[in-house]
Write a protein that holds these residues in place. Structure first.
Motif, PDB file in Angstrom:
ATOM      1  N   GLY A  72       0.824  -1.191   0.000  1.00 37.40           N
ATOM      2  CA  GLY A  72       0.000   0.000   0.000  1.00 37.40           C
ATOM      3  C   GLY A  72       0.860   1.243   0.000  1.00 37.40           C
ATOM      4  O   GLY A  72       1.990   1.237  -0.495  1.00 37.40           O
ATOM      5  N   GLN A  90       4.246   4.167  -3.260  1.00 38.45           N
ATOM      6  CA  GLN A  90       3.272   3.094  -3.056  1.00 38.45           C
ATOM      7  C   GLN A  90       3.821   1.732  -3.435  1.00 38.45           C
ATOM      8  O   GLN A  90       4.412   1.543  -4.498  1.00 38.45           O
ATOM      9  CB  GLN A  90       2.006   3.387  -3.857  1.00 38.45           C
ATOM     10  N   GLN A 187     -10.448   0.796   2.477  1.00 36.82           N
ATOM     11  CA  GLN A 187      -9.244   1.617   2.399  1.00 36.82           C
ATOM     12  C   GLN A 187      -9.477   2.928   1.651  1.00 36.82           C
ATOM     13  O   GLN A 187      -8.625   3.818   1.693  1.00 36.82           O
ATOM     14  CB  GLN A 187      -8.105   0.822   1.749  1.00 36.82           C
ATOM     15  N   ARG A 260      -1.597  -1.283   5.414  1.00 36.38           N
ATOM     16  CA  ARG A 260      -0.973  -0.033   5.004  1.00 36.38           C
ATOM     17  C   ARG A 260      -0.353   0.686   6.208  1.00 36.38           C
ATOM     18  O   ARG A 260      -0.889   0.649   7.311  1.00 36.38           O
ATOM     19  CB  ARG A 260      -2.004   0.890   4.361  1.00 36.38           C
TER      20      ARG A 260
END
Length: 289
Positions: A72, A90, A187, A260
């Motif tokens: 993530g 990312q 998310q 994440r």
């Protein structure tokens, strides 16, 4: 009979084959160790946007990208460690770097071994000396990826590791999911929801993290092609992410070692002690329903 061949076209691509099971796997070591194709009896198991792949400035959409040292993204792409701030984009850098082929064999399966080590550029973003060795093993209708994460330095190394498989599917409406969890984190919104096995896979976009999974496996059934695809994994992997976008012929079911921002939050964060290593594995299994 197992075979390994390669095509020298740019980029250099290796092909693993199981003739008896009519299975074929293609990998591009020079582009992040990326699996670009997996077929079983002529059926494509993975989605792959080849036109996008031809432009190195674009992120890959398809195949099985590797996520390391984060899964993530991070707030402002910042990783804070020992009073310093580092920038990690990312999913980390492993999916963008060239991997080295260090071994292959065709006895018990078709296996290709790849290695990625730290360099000056990775140390600027992630201040740890490391070595990753991944073994891709094709046998029958299964793909097993064994991993070794080595810490070559004298300080404890944190990391997250994951895979981002894009499974090919045309008709999402009839797909049934089996994810061993009772809730998930959206998310996109940051909201938590209960999970009873029902999701609208035709939504504009789903980006869901199942961070409390009770079993080391999940699967989905695609009635359009009478296929069942199961993802199983070792204890390192504690989070499953489901991602899909309307109008795109893929469903991503992603094993992550942690959620994440784990590198900053410490949630489900994995570590390797100095001058030691950890091992893990992920297995993808295809069967007919």
């Amino acid at each position: 009979m197992y075979n390994i061949s390669f095509t020298p076209d740019r980029p250099l691509t290796y092909h693993l084959e199981d003739d008896q099971s009519l299975a074929r796997l293609s990998l591009v070591p020079g582009r992040g160790g990326l699996v670009t194709e997996w077929t079983v009896q002529g059926q494509p198991i993975l989605y792959f946007d080849r036109e996008r792949f031809q432009d190195p400035s674009l992120s890959v959409r398809g195949g099985i990208p590797i996520l390391f040292p984060i899964c993530g993204n991070l707030p402002q792409d910042q990783f804070n460690h020992a009073g310093k701030s580092y920038r990690l984009k990312q999913h980390g850098f492993a999916r963008d770097l060239p991997w080295e082929v260090i071994g292959q064999q065709t006895q018990d399966n078709a296996r290709l071994d790849l290695r990625l080590s730290h360099n000056d550029a990775t140390l600027e973003a992630f201040p740890f000396a490391f070595e990753l060795v991944f073994s891709y093993q094709l046998q029958g209708h299964s793909l097993r990826i064994e991993q070794r994460i080595a810490n070559l330095g004298d300080q404890r190394m944190p990391f997250s590791l994951g895979f981002h498989p894009y499974f090919f599917c045309r008709e999402k409406l009839g797909i049934t999911l089996a994810i061993p969890a009772n809730d998930y984190l959206d998310q996109k919104t940051g909201d938590c929801h209960g999970y009873d096995g029902q999701l609208n896979l035709t939504s504009p976009e789903l980006d869901l993290a199942f961070t409390q999974i009770s079993q080391p496996r999940a699967h989905f059934i695609d009635p359009d092609r009478n296929l069942k695809i199961e993802v199983s994994f070792s204890e390192l992997y504690q989070t499953l992410v489901l991602w899909t976008v309307a109008g795109k012929d893929y469903l991503c079911l992603e094993p992550w070692s942690g959620p994440r921002n784990a590198l900053n939050s410490g949630e489900q964060l994995a570590w390797v002690e100095p001058y030691s290593s950890r091992s893990a594995w992920v297995n993808f299994q295809v069967s007919t329903e």
